[in-house]
Enzyme design. Sequence first.
Site, PDB file in Angstrom:
ATOM      1  N   GLU A 187     -35.478  17.627 -24.550  1.00 10.02           N
ATOM      2  CA  GLU A 187     -34.428  18.634 -24.337  1.00 10.02           C
ATOM      3  C   GLU A 187     -34.920  20.032 -24.715  1.00 10.02           C
ATOM      4  OE1 GLU A 187     -31.297  18.673 -23.133  1.00 10.02           O
ATOM      5  OE2 GLU A 187     -31.377  16.563 -22.543  1.00 10.02           O
TER       6      GLU A 187
ATOM      7  N   CYS B 148     -29.061  21.666  -5.484  1.00  6.02           N
ATOM      8  CA  CYS B 148     -28.382  22.960  -5.614  1.00  6.02           C
ATOM      9  C   CYS B 148     -29.349  23.979  -6.201  1.00  6.02           C
ATOM     10  CB  CYS B 148     -27.136  22.799  -6.482  1.00  6.02           C
ATOM     11  SG  CYS B 148     -26.023  24.194  -6.334  1.00  6.02           S
TER      12      CYS B 148
ATOM     13  N   CYS C 206     -27.266  21.834   0.908  1.00  3.90           N
ATOM     14  CA  CYS C 206     -25.830  21.545   0.954  1.00  3.90           C
ATOM     15  C   CYS C 206     -25.513  20.427   1.936  1.00  3.90           C
ATOM     16  CB  CYS C 206     -25.049  22.797   1.348  1.00  3.90           C
ATOM     17  SG  CYS C 206     -25.334  24.174   0.218  1.00  3.90           S
TER      18      CYS C 206
ATOM     19  N   CYS D 237     -25.436  17.246   0.047  1.00  6.63           N
ATOM     20  CA  CYS D 237     -24.881  17.322  -1.314  1.00  6.63           C
ATOM     21  C   CYS D 237     -23.604  16.493  -1.421  1.00  6.63           C
ATOM     22  CB  CYS D 237     -24.594  18.777  -1.659  1.00  6.63           C
ATOM     23  SG  CYS D 237     -23.760  18.952  -3.252  1.00  6.63           S
TER      24      CYS D 237
HETATM   25  S1  SF4 Z   1     -22.636  22.232  -1.557  1.00  3.29           S
HETATM   26 FE1  SF4 Z   1     -23.717  21.302  -3.256  1.00  3.29          FE
HETATM   27  S2  SF4 Z   1     -25.837  22.079  -3.050  1.00  3.29           S
HETATM   28 FE2  SF4 Z   1     -24.486  23.394  -1.799  1.00  3.29          FE
HETATM   29  S3  SF4 Z   1     -23.959  25.082  -3.149  1.00  3.29           S
HETATM   30 FE3  SF4 Z   1     -22.331  23.563  -3.329  1.00  3.29          FE
HETATM   31  S4  SF4 Z   1     -22.896  22.300  -5.067  1.00  3.29           S
HETATM   32 FE4  SF4 Z   1     -24.709  23.430  -4.456  1.00  3.29          FE
END
Ligand code: SF4
Length: 346
Positions: free
Chosen positions: A43, A196, A203, A206
């Site tokens: 950590e 992200c 995305c 995601c």
């Molecule tokens: S969709 Fe997922 S990867 Fe895209 S900005 Fe939002 S949290 Fe981040």
Amino acid sequence: MTAVFTEATRQAMRRSLLSWYGQAGRTLPWRNEPNIYRVWISEIMLQQTQVKTVISYYERWLKAFPTVQNLAQADQQTVLKLWEGLGYYARARNLHYAAQQVVTEFGGQFPEDLEAILQLKGVGRTTAGGILSSARNLPLSILDGNVKRVLSRLMALDRPPAKALKELWQLSDQLLDIENPRDFNQALMDLGATLCKQKNPSCDICPWQSNCQAYQQGTPTDFPRKAPKKKIPTKKLVAAIAFNTQNKVFIQQRPVTGLLGGLWEFPNIEGELKPLLDELFPNAVYQQSLETVFHAYTHFKIELTPKIHTVKNSEGNHWVKISDLDQYPFSKAHLKIIEQLRKING
Ligand code: SF4
């Protein structure tokens, strides 16, 4: 703008994140590690450094200091040498100090509750949450740099994270899966590190796409909002690389606290070298300059020009053969000078 997730939405988000983690989570040496000392080391190393850099340091560290007692007993030079190149050296000094705290204040047993662990030097709230959720599956949330980015995007937060810590901690608390905090926090960190990302977030794959306000707005990389940039000053430094008649070079140790505390270096000064030479090597004879070395710290940059001199009368202990310099911990900038010296000296 604050995202309001109902409990039903939060449950769905936990499920989708954990399901993604089950398939795409990273395999890391400290993951599912029950030894709390090892988790602590990981950590701290990960605080300002990426996983790919940390792995080899982590393995070397545990070979040298397999237990908190070994670390507590080590001398600071050995500790700093093992940290050499990882940057933010206060982390290494704090680890060393905290290991001594574990031995003297906690009877050699690494503390396992939040209040106690927060007493260790260098351990703040997110590190404590990371350690205790990872090693003991305790329901404590985290808020490291990756998590701040993910949550800022989920909320389409209209301020830099540093100005909204309370809201970000609240969201991290609310989302945490208290049935499975270890995997949830690890999954959240993986989401930040692998999908992200700062630039080009993925995305399209995601698990939180449908919950993410930044994505809905079509502008994920506009978040997190940035604080206005301060101009970073550049210091122009000159280093005296002094060789004595036995072809040994002079090095000195920095004070143990402060920037690069306890590391070794070639004497250096901002501006003109002459006052430094007058003080340390009044009869030095200039030989040649080496290539200027560039390095950026958090609040300033340096341009460091090494100038080789020869010295007839050399006093003091810190005259070292080039081949022995690797026994001392140096900062990255001075390691770049040593590289050049090795080339010259064959
Ligand atoms: S969709 Fe997922 S990867 Fe895209 S900005 Fe939002 S949290 Fe981040």
